[in-house]
Design a protein around this motif. Sequence first.
Motif, PDB file in Angstrom:
ATOM      1  N   TYR A 193     -41.113   7.063  43.301  1.00 56.67           N
ATOM      2  CA  TYR A 193     -40.863   8.470  43.037  1.00 56.67           C
ATOM      3  C   TYR A 193     -42.176   9.235  42.972  1.00 56.67           C
ATOM      4  O   TYR A 193     -43.246   8.650  42.863  1.00 56.67           O
ATOM      5  CB  TYR A 193     -40.033   8.658  41.755  1.00 56.67           C
ATOM      6  CG  TYR A 193     -40.806   8.459  40.476  1.00 56.67           C
ATOM      7  CD1 TYR A 193     -40.916   7.206  39.902  1.00 56.67           C
ATOM      8  CD2 TYR A 193     -41.442   9.539  39.847  1.00 56.67           C
ATOM      9  CE1 TYR A 193     -41.636   7.015  38.740  1.00 56.67           C
ATOM     10  CE2 TYR A 193     -42.173   9.357  38.681  1.00 56.67           C
ATOM     11  CZ  TYR A 193     -42.268   8.095  38.133  1.00 56.67           C
ATOM     12  OH  TYR A 193     -42.993   7.902  36.989  1.00 56.67           O
TER      13      TYR A 193
ATOM     14  N   VAL B 250     -35.369   9.816  42.236  1.00 52.75           N
ATOM     15  CA  VAL B 250     -36.086  10.704  41.333  1.00 52.75           C
ATOM     16  C   VAL B 250     -36.281  10.059  39.954  1.00 52.75           C
ATOM     17  O   VAL B 250     -37.262  10.282  39.274  1.00 52.75           O
ATOM     18  CB  VAL B 250     -35.335  12.059  41.193  1.00 52.75           C
ATOM     19  CG1 VAL B 250     -36.105  13.034  40.324  1.00 52.75           C
ATOM     20  CG2 VAL B 250     -35.088  12.674  42.561  1.00 52.75           C
TER      21      VAL B 250
ATOM     22  N   SER C 278     -41.228  15.716  50.333  1.00 52.09           N
ATOM     23  CA  SER C 278     -41.364  14.428  49.625  1.00 52.09           C
ATOM     24  C   SER C 278     -41.779  13.322  50.588  1.00 52.09           C
ATOM     25  O   SER C 278     -42.631  12.495  50.255  1.00 52.09           O
ATOM     26  CB  SER C 278     -40.127  14.057  48.808  1.00 52.09           C
ATOM     27  OG  SER C 278     -38.969  14.446  49.418  1.00 52.09           O
TER      28      SER C 278
ATOM     29  N   SER D 285     -35.475  18.313  42.530  1.00 51.94           N
ATOM     30  CA  SER D 285     -35.927  17.543  43.694  1.00 51.94           C
ATOM     31  C   SER D 285     -36.783  18.435  44.572  1.00 51.94           C
ATOM     32  O   SER D 285     -36.753  19.657  44.479  1.00 51.94           O
ATOM     33  CB  SER D 285     -34.736  17.057  44.502  1.00 51.94           C
ATOM     34  OG  SER D 285     -34.081  18.168  45.094  1.00 51.94           O
TER      35      SER D 285
END
Lengths: 240, 240
Positions: A215, A176, A230, A224
Motif C-alpha cells: 500500500y 489500502v 497509485s 483511494s
Amino acid sequence: MIESVDNSKIKELRKLKDKKYRDSEKLFLVEGEHLVLEAYKANVLKKIVLCNYDMDLDVEKIEVSQKVMATLSELPSKVSVIGVCEIKSNELDLNSNILILDGVQDPGNLGTIIRSSVAFNFKNIILSNNSVDLYNIKVLRASQGMNFHLNIVRCELTNKIKELKDNGYTIYGTDVINGIDVKSVKNDKKYAIIMGNEGNGISKEVKELVDKNVYIKMNDKCESLNVGVSASIILYELNK
Amino acid sequence: MIESVDNSKIKELRKLKDKKYRDSEKLFLVEGEHLVLEAYKANVLKKIVLCNYDMDLDVEKIEVSQKVMATLSELPSKVSVIGVCEIKSNELDLNSNILILDGVQDPGNLGTIIRSSVAFNFKNIILSNNSVDLYNIKVLRASQGMNFHLNIVRCELTNKIKELKDNGYTIYGTDVINGIDVKSVKNDKKYAIIMGNEGNGISKEVKELVDKNVYIKMNDKCESLNVGVSASIILYELNK
C-alpha cells in the motif's frame, strides 16, 4: 486524392475504430505526426493517410480530402496524418518484473500507466480481457507512443498468474488497508504487481492468488488514489 | 413533483452547467449520493433534487421526474440525486505549503491532483485563471469530494507568486532537464510547487519567478509523465 467518404478503402479504414475489426484485421490507427513517427520507428507502420500534408516515410501513402479525414479522425482538432499500423503479438520478458492490470477501464488511466511504466523501467504489462483496449485511440493518445517500448499482452489472468508463480514470480496485490508500505518492499525475487479496476479494485479470483499486498501511505481522509497515480507511485518506488 | 423540463426552477438549475452562471450565481451542482453527502458535511449543500429517491438531509428538496433529472445530469448513467451547492470563497493557509497549477486543462487531471493533495497532506491549491473550472462536473466527479477538504483559490498567478515570495515561500518549478531530484529536496522553509499545462508546461511569465526546479528521475525514453502523475509523485515525496 480520395474525396468520397464512401470509397471502399476509406470504409475499411473507418471500421478500425471498432475493437472487433482491429482484432480481426490485426490493424489499428494512430493520429498525428508524433504517434506516426513512433509507430514507424517501432516498425509497425504500414500506410499513412494524408490531408494537405506530407511525411518522408517509406510506406504506402493515401491522400484524402479534409472531409474524408474528418470521418477517420476521432480527435476534436484537425489532423493532417493518420497511420495504419499492424498489431504485432508481444511476448513478455520473463526475466523482468510485470505490471498486471485487472479491469482498468478508463483510456486515460491506461495511457498514463503505459507512460509511467517506460519512465520507471517496467518492461511488461498484462491486461485482463475486460480491460480497455490498448488500441483504443484515446489510450494511444494518452500513452504518447510509449506503448511501442513495452511488451503488452492481453489474456485471462488467473491461469497466467499461476504460470508466473511457477516461473518464480512473487505476486503483489494492492490494498489500502492490509499490506506492507511500498517503501519497505525488498525485491530480491522477480515480481508482478496487480492494480485493480477504478471502482471495484482487484477481482475476487485474482485476489486469491496474491502472495502479499502493498500500500501507499496516505492521509485517511482520502479513501483511494486514482489508479494511474497509485500504479505510477508504486512503479516509481520499486524502480531501481 | 416537477415533470416539465421548462419549469423555471429547473431552467435555473440547468444553467449551472455553465461556468458563467456558476460564477454569477455562486452555485454549483454535484451528482450522486456520495458527493451530495460530502457537500453536506462540508456545509455547502443548499438543496437536493430527487428522482424516485430520498435522503434524510435537512435541506430544501425538489422532486422531479426521470425526464427532468436527465436534463440536469451530465453523467451517462442514471442519477437519483443532484445537490445544489454554494460556492464559498476559500482562503489559503499561509502557514502551509501550496500547490500551484498553471493552466491544467484536463478535468480528470485536476480531480486526480485534488485527491492526491488530500492523500499527501497538502492543504492549498492555487489555480491560474486559465485552468479548468473547479466546479466542472467532471472535475468534481474525479476529485470524489476531496475538494471539500482543501483551500482552493483561483487567481492571476504572477502577482500571487510575488506575494508568496514576500511571505517567505520558496517557489519550485518543475522541469524535466534542469533541477534537483525531488528526493533530495530539503524543506526547511515553506514552499510552493508549480505544475504546468499538459502540453506546454509552465508559462513564460511564471517561469521567471521560480527559485529552483525539481524533477522526477526517469528513463529518458519517456519525455514526460502525465501531469496528474508527476504532481502526485512530487506531493508523495514531499509529504512528511
